[in-house]
Every structure is written in structure tokens, then in C-alpha cells.
Design a protein around this motif. Structure first.
Motif, PDB file in Angstrom:
ATOM      1  N   ARG A  23       0.828  -1.210   0.000  1.00 53.12           N
ATOM      2  CA  ARG A  23       0.000   0.000   0.000  1.00 53.12           C
ATOM      3  C   ARG A  23       0.856   1.251   0.000  1.00 53.12           C
ATOM      4  NH1 ARG A  23      -4.124  -1.393   4.913  1.00 53.12           N
ATOM      5  NH2 ARG A  23      -5.182  -3.173   3.989  1.00 53.12           N
ATOM      6  N   ASP A  24       0.747   2.007  -1.066  1.00 55.69           N
ATOM      7  CA  ASP A  24       1.428   3.312  -1.172  1.00 55.69           C
ATOM      8  C   ASP A  24       2.902   3.221  -0.771  1.00 55.69           C
ATOM      9  OD1 ASP A  24      -0.830   4.615  -2.065  1.00 55.69           O
ATOM     10  OD2 ASP A  24      -1.522   5.028  -0.035  1.00 55.69           O
ATOM     11  N   LEU A  25       3.561   2.210  -1.226  1.00 58.21           N
ATOM     12  CA  LEU A  25       4.961   1.985  -0.835  1.00 58.21           C
ATOM     13  C   LEU A  25       5.890   3.016  -1.487  1.00 58.21           C
ATOM     14  CD1 LEU A  25       6.991   0.051   0.614  1.00 58.21           C
ATOM     15  CD2 LEU A  25       7.216  -1.112  -1.594  1.00 58.21           C
ATOM     16  N   THR A  26       6.699   3.645  -0.656  1.00 62.58           N
ATOM     17  CA  THR A  26       7.731   4.565  -1.143  1.00 62.58           C
ATOM     18  C   THR A  26       9.054   4.149  -0.519  1.00 62.58           C
ATOM     19  OG1 THR A  26       6.172   6.397  -1.413  1.00 62.58           O
ATOM     20  CG2 THR A  26       8.490   6.990  -1.161  1.00 62.58           C
ATOM     21  N   GLY A  65      16.171  -0.558 -13.636  1.00 63.06           N
ATOM     22  CA  GLY A  65      16.218   0.679 -12.863  1.00 63.06           C
ATOM     23  C   GLY A  65      14.850   1.236 -12.521  1.00 63.06           C
ATOM     24  N   SER A  66      13.782   0.548 -12.883  1.00 60.01           N
ATOM     25  CA  SER A  66      12.447   1.098 -12.632  1.00 60.01           C
ATOM     26  C   SER A  66      11.969   0.887 -11.198  1.00 60.01           C
ATOM     27  CB  SER A  66      11.430   0.527 -13.633  1.00 60.01           C
ATOM     28  OG  SER A  66      11.406  -0.875 -13.589  1.00 60.01           O
ATOM     29  N   GLY A  67      12.702   0.092 -10.416  1.00 61.18           N
ATOM     30  CA  GLY A  67      12.348  -0.056  -8.997  1.00 61.18           C
ATOM     31  C   GLY A  67      11.773  -1.417  -8.640  1.00 61.18           C
ATOM     32  N   LYS A  68      11.808  -2.358  -9.558  1.00 61.43           N
ATOM     33  CA  LYS A  68      11.179  -3.677  -9.325  1.00 61.43           C
ATOM     34  C   LYS A  68      11.841  -4.405  -8.149  1.00 61.43           C
ATOM     35  CE  LYS A  68      12.280  -5.149 -13.466  1.00 61.43           C
ATOM     36  NZ  LYS A  68      13.096  -4.033 -13.947  1.00 61.43           N
ATOM     37  N   SER A  69      13.174  -4.499  -8.204  1.00 63.43           N
ATOM     38  CA  SER A  69      13.873  -5.228  -7.134  1.00 63.43           C
ATOM     39  C   SER A  69      13.731  -4.505  -5.800  1.00 63.43           C
ATOM     40  CB  SER A  69      15.363  -5.377  -7.460  1.00 63.43           C
ATOM     41  OG  SER A  69      15.521  -6.203  -8.574  1.00 63.43           O
ATOM     42  N   THR A  70      13.686  -3.186  -5.842  1.00 61.78           N
ATOM     43  CA  THR A  70      13.530  -2.420  -4.601  1.00 61.78           C
ATOM     44  C   THR A  70      12.199  -2.762  -3.935  1.00 61.78           C
ATOM     45  OG1 THR A  70      14.908  -0.656  -5.490  1.00 61.78           O
ATOM     46  CG2 THR A  70      13.483  -0.087  -3.628  1.00 61.78           C
ATOM     47  N   ILE A  71      11.157  -2.917  -4.738  1.00 66.64           N
ATOM     48  CA  ILE A  71       9.855  -3.317  -4.174  1.00 66.64           C
ATOM     49  C   ILE A  71       9.987  -4.706  -3.545  1.00 66.64           C
ATOM     50  CG2 ILE A  71       7.484  -3.977  -4.781  1.00 66.64           C
ATOM     51  CD1 ILE A  71       7.561  -1.715  -6.879  1.00 66.64           C
ATOM     52  N   GLY A  72      10.648  -5.624  -4.262  1.00 69.79           N
ATOM     53  CA  GLY A  72      10.853  -6.966  -3.713  1.00 69.79           C
ATOM     54  C   GLY A  72      11.615  -6.915  -2.403  1.00 69.79           C
ATOM     55  N   LYS A  73      12.662  -6.106  -2.363  1.00 59.85           N
ATOM     56  CA  LYS A  73      13.471  -6.009  -1.138  1.00 59.85           C
ATOM     57  C   LYS A  73      12.661  -5.415   0.015  1.00 59.85           C
ATOM     58  CE  LYS A  73      17.645  -4.965  -3.624  1.00 59.85           C
ATOM     59  NZ  LYS A  73      18.590  -3.872  -3.836  1.00 59.85           N
ATOM     60  N   ALA A  81      11.211   0.602   4.090  1.00 53.32           N
ATOM     61  CA  ALA A  81      10.241   1.446   3.384  1.00 53.32           C
ATOM     62  C   ALA A  81      10.318   2.846   3.970  1.00 53.32           C
ATOM     63  CB  ALA A  81       8.844   0.877   3.556  1.00 53.32           C
ATOM     64  N   SER A  82      10.304   3.862   3.119  1.00 55.05           N
ATOM     65  CA  SER A  82      10.259   5.243   3.607  1.00 55.05           C
ATOM     66  C   SER A  82       8.841   5.622   3.985  1.00 55.05           C
ATOM     67  CB  SER A  82      10.778   6.204   2.533  1.00 55.05           C
ATOM     68  OG  SER A  82      12.014   5.768   2.033  1.00 55.05           O
ATOM     69  N   ALA A  83       7.876   5.045   3.306  1.00 55.10           N
ATOM     70  CA  ALA A  83       6.457   5.270   3.619  1.00 55.10           C
ATOM     71  C   ALA A  83       5.661   4.111   3.041  1.00 55.10           C
ATOM     72  CB  ALA A  83       5.983   6.590   3.022  1.00 55.10           C
TER      73      ALA A  83
END
Ligand SMILES: Nc1ncnc2c1ncn2[C@@H]1O[C@H](COP(=O)(O)OP(=O)(O)O)[C@@H](O)[C@H]1O
Ligand code: SF4
Ligand SMILES: [Mg+2]
Length: 372
Positions: A23-26, A65-73, A81-83
Motif C-alpha cells: 500500500r502506497d509503498l515509497t 532501474g524502474s524499482g522492481k527489485s527495490t519493491i521486492g526487497k 520502506a520510507s512510507a
């Protein structure tokens, strides 16, 4: 902030809650930098929401670089998560302690891209498979039987348990990595580009295996990939990511066959074609135009993140961020199909004739501008 894309209830059953919700992951990396006088970091993931039902595969797709792995991590607790929130079976695990993570690790497992570096070459397969059981304090007498069961589930012979990674091919190693995820009997698996380093025929075998395991065990899979064609093979729904933001999301047929966002159209156009000469022609034409990669193209300071590459861009795109809204054709099909584009009506008119694998004369043109 993006719109949550709800998982459909499994047919023939009472509506079950999602296995995984984001939910609204940043997520922001590194030290703050200054933008317009206000100290903040540029997020690698920016307000992303989705959920996955038991037995469902959600494809998370976008260029490097679109952020896929960051979401997985962030889901796995490997990157704070920052938010926003991550919920596993309704429980908030976003800021779970290491101790709490030990419990959630039973339900939530991961398979990484590289089957070579993800297995310890000095350990037998048996040791690799039983390690998570040891960490999770599963009684020791269950370790070897459960490792043997996981190997059988991924189609490897029983004697694999006493062998070393070097004795296996890339495809077999990825099966071992999947067995390591399965050994805990999880309900959710994050698969980060699990077939990207495999040849095409091995990819198909591993994708078939994943589909069988998902269906037999009711697994919820988050399938991360840069290739929409691969995602289409396994996923029921897809989320298309660009610079950390959701550009389009919805049922897989809609997103791949009738993409509603210019970036998704570019992705479908850029899906690999089977003719080497055609592939080479496209690459040469793109290079002759001197079009930069996604990473090299400056990002718009505000507004749509795709504005610097989009042929439909107008002033409003550069200044106003676009919320996810129902796709223009979503009234006639595709519940939960949403697009973030100021000019979605025009974009829909630029679709390739037959999506990922069909005739793409207009999108050929687009791909000259958009693909790396
Ligand atoms: N550890 C890190 N420190 C700083 N920036 C990072 C780190 N990992 C990833 N990034 C940046 O975050 C963005 C998203 O990266 P990533 O999630 O790896 O994308 P993808 O998996 O889609 O290729 C990229 O701009 C990348 O450079
Ligand atoms: S909002 Fe504008 S720049 Fe962004 S994808 Fe749509 S048309 Fe292109
Ligand atoms: Mg990645």
C-alpha cells in the motif's frame, strides 16, 4: 499516490483476503539531495500499491532501474520502506523486527535471478535446502525429508541432495533455488527475474514448473521481470512500473494485448522478436537516432516521469502528476485496469495491432524513440 489494484476473489470460493498487500509503498535510497529548496531524496519507488490473492501471479514489469527489485526487497524487509505498508495475510510487516521476520519468513520466500551466485558452491544441495529450516528452528529430524520432498517437487532426482551446485546446469540450479523457497512450505514467493539468465527453452521449463507449483499449492507469486512476454506466460495481472511509479495495471490480457499507456505500448513493441535480422534493424535504427537509455534520459522534475521520452507529451504532462484512472476501455472489459496518462485516449489509438506477439508497425515506430 497510486490506486490500489484489487486481486479478484478466487472463483467458486468465498472472497479470501489477499495473501500479500503493498500500500502506497515509497522507498528512498541514500542521503537527501536538494530539489527546489526542500531537502528530500528522489524515491526509487514512489507510492506503489497492489495486492496478490492466494493462487495468483502478479507480474511486476519495467525496464532496468524502474524499482522492481527495490519493491521486492522492501517486501522482504531487506530495504526499509520510507512510507507505506506491506501486509502479509492482513498483518503489517513493513517494520517487522528481525525476530518477527523469522516468523514471516516461513510464509514469505524469495528466488533471485542468478542461480550461480545465489547458491553457496561449498555447500551440498542438502545443506543449502535445510539452512532455512535450521534458522526457522524446525526439528532436525524433519530437515532431510523436507529437503527431499522439495527436490522432488521441482523435478530433481533424490541423489541431488548430496551433490554440489557446480554439478548442475543453470536451469537445474534455478530449480534448486525454487526448492529452497518451497522447503518452508510458504504461501507467498517473490521471484526477482527468476528466468532472465536462462536460455529460452529452459525458461519455458522453469515457468511451467512455477505455474504447476502455484496451482497445486495455491501460492501467491510476485513475478518480477523486464519482459512483458515472459510475464504474460505466468501472470494473471500485471503492474507496469517506470521510474518507481505505476504507469498501468490490470488483467494480463488487457495490459499486453490492448496496452493503454504509451510506456506499456513501448514495452510491447520492444519485446524481443524471433527474427535476428529484424531485431538488428531495430537496434541499428534506434542507435542511429541517438536515443538515450531510460537511465540516461533526464527525469522531469514534476509531472509524468515518462514525459522526457513520450511522443504524446504536452505541457500538462510536465507539470502535473497523473493519478491512476480507469483505462479508456475498462468499461467494456478488464476490471481493475488503470492507467496513469493525461492523454490515455490518444495513447489507446497508438496500440500495436496485436499486442506483445503480433503485427506492430506503428509501435515499431514508437520503439525507435523509446527503447534502449
Ligand atoms: N543500494 C542502492 N543504493 C542506491 N540506489 C539504489 C540501490 N539499489 C537500487 N538503487 C537505485 O534504485 C533504482 C531502482 O533500482 P532497482 O530496484 O534495482 O530497479 P530494477 O530492479 O527495476 O532494475 C535505480 O535507480 C537504482 O540505481
Ligand atoms: S502523461 Fe503525457 S508524457 Fe506521460 S505518458 Fe501520458 S502523454 Fe506521455
Ligand atoms: Mg532488479
Amino acid at each position: 499516490m497510486s490506486t490500489a489494484v484489487p486481486a479478484p476473489a478466487p472463483s467458486g470460493t468465498a472472497a479470501a483476503g489477499p495473501a500479500l498487500e503493498v500500500r502506497d509503498l515509497t522507498v528512498r535510497y541514500g542521503r537527501p539531495v536538494r530539489f527546489g529548496g526542500t531537502a528530500k531524496t528522489s524515491p526509487a519507488v514512489d507510492g506503489v500499491s497492489f495486492d496478490i490473492a492466494p493462487g495468483e501471479t502478479l507480474g511486476l514489469v519495467g525496464e532496468s532501474g524502474s524499482g522492481k527489485s527495490t519493491i521486492g526487497k522492501a517486501i522482504l524487509g531487506l530495504q526499509p520502506a520510507s512510507a507505506g505498508q506491506v501486509l502479509l495475510h492482513g498483518s503489517d510487516i513493513t517494520r517487522a523486527s528481525l525476530r518477527q521476520r523469522r516468523v514471516t519468513a516461513i510464509d514469505l520466500r524469495v528466488v533471485f535471478q542468478d542461480p550461480y551466485s545465489s547458491l553457496n558452491p561449498a555447500q551440498t544441495i542438502g545443506k543449502t535446502l535445510t539452512e532455512p529450516l535450521r534458522v526457522l528452528r524446525v526439528p532436525k529430524d524433519q530437515h532431510r525429508p523436507r529437503a527431499a520432498e522439495a527436490l522432488a517437487a521441482v523435478g530433481l532426482p533424490a541423489d541431488a541432495i548430496d551433490r554440489y551446485p557446480a554439478q548442475f546446469s543453470g536451469g537445474q540450479r534455478q530449480r534448486i533455488a525454487i526448492a529452497r523457497a518451497l522447503v518452508c512450505d510458504p504461501q507467498v514467493i517473490v521471484l526477482d527475474e527468476p528466468v532472465s539468465s536462462l536460455d529460452v527453452s529452459t525458461q519455458a521449463q522453469v515457468l511451467n514448473l512455477l505455474a504447476d507449483l502455484r496451482d497445486a499449492r495455491g501460492l501467491a507469486l510476485l513475478f518480477i521481470a523486464h519482459d512483458l512476454g515472459v510475464v504474460r506466460f505466468l501472470a494473471q495481472r500485471a503492474v507496469v512500473l517506470y521510474r518507481g511509479q505505476v504507469m498501468e495495471s490490470g488483467p494480463i490480457e488487457e495490459v499486453t494485448q490492448r496496452p493503454g499507456h504509451p510506456y506499456t505500448i513501448a514495452l510491447t513493441a520492444a519485446a524481443p522478436v524471433p527474427q535476428p535480422a529484424e531485431q538488428a534493424r531495430r537496434r541499428a535504427a534506434r542507435e542511429a537516432l541517438g536515443i538515450g537509455t531510460a537511465g540516461a534520459t533526464p527525469t522531469a522534475a514534476g509531472g509524468c516521469p515518462f514525459a522526457t521520452r513520450c511522443p504524446l507529451v504536452t505541457d500538462v504532462c510536465r507539470t502535473e502528476r497523473v493519478p491512476l484512472t480507469p483505462a479508456v476501455d475498462s468499461a467494456t472489459s478488464g476490471a481493475g485496469w488503470v492507467v496513469a496518462c493525461h492523454h490515455a485516449g490518444q495513447a489507446a489509438g497508438m496500440r500495436p495491432a496485436a499486442g506483445v506477439s503480433g503485427n506492430r508497425s506503428l509501435s515499431d515506430f514508437l520503439s525507435l524513440f523509446l527503447w534502449r
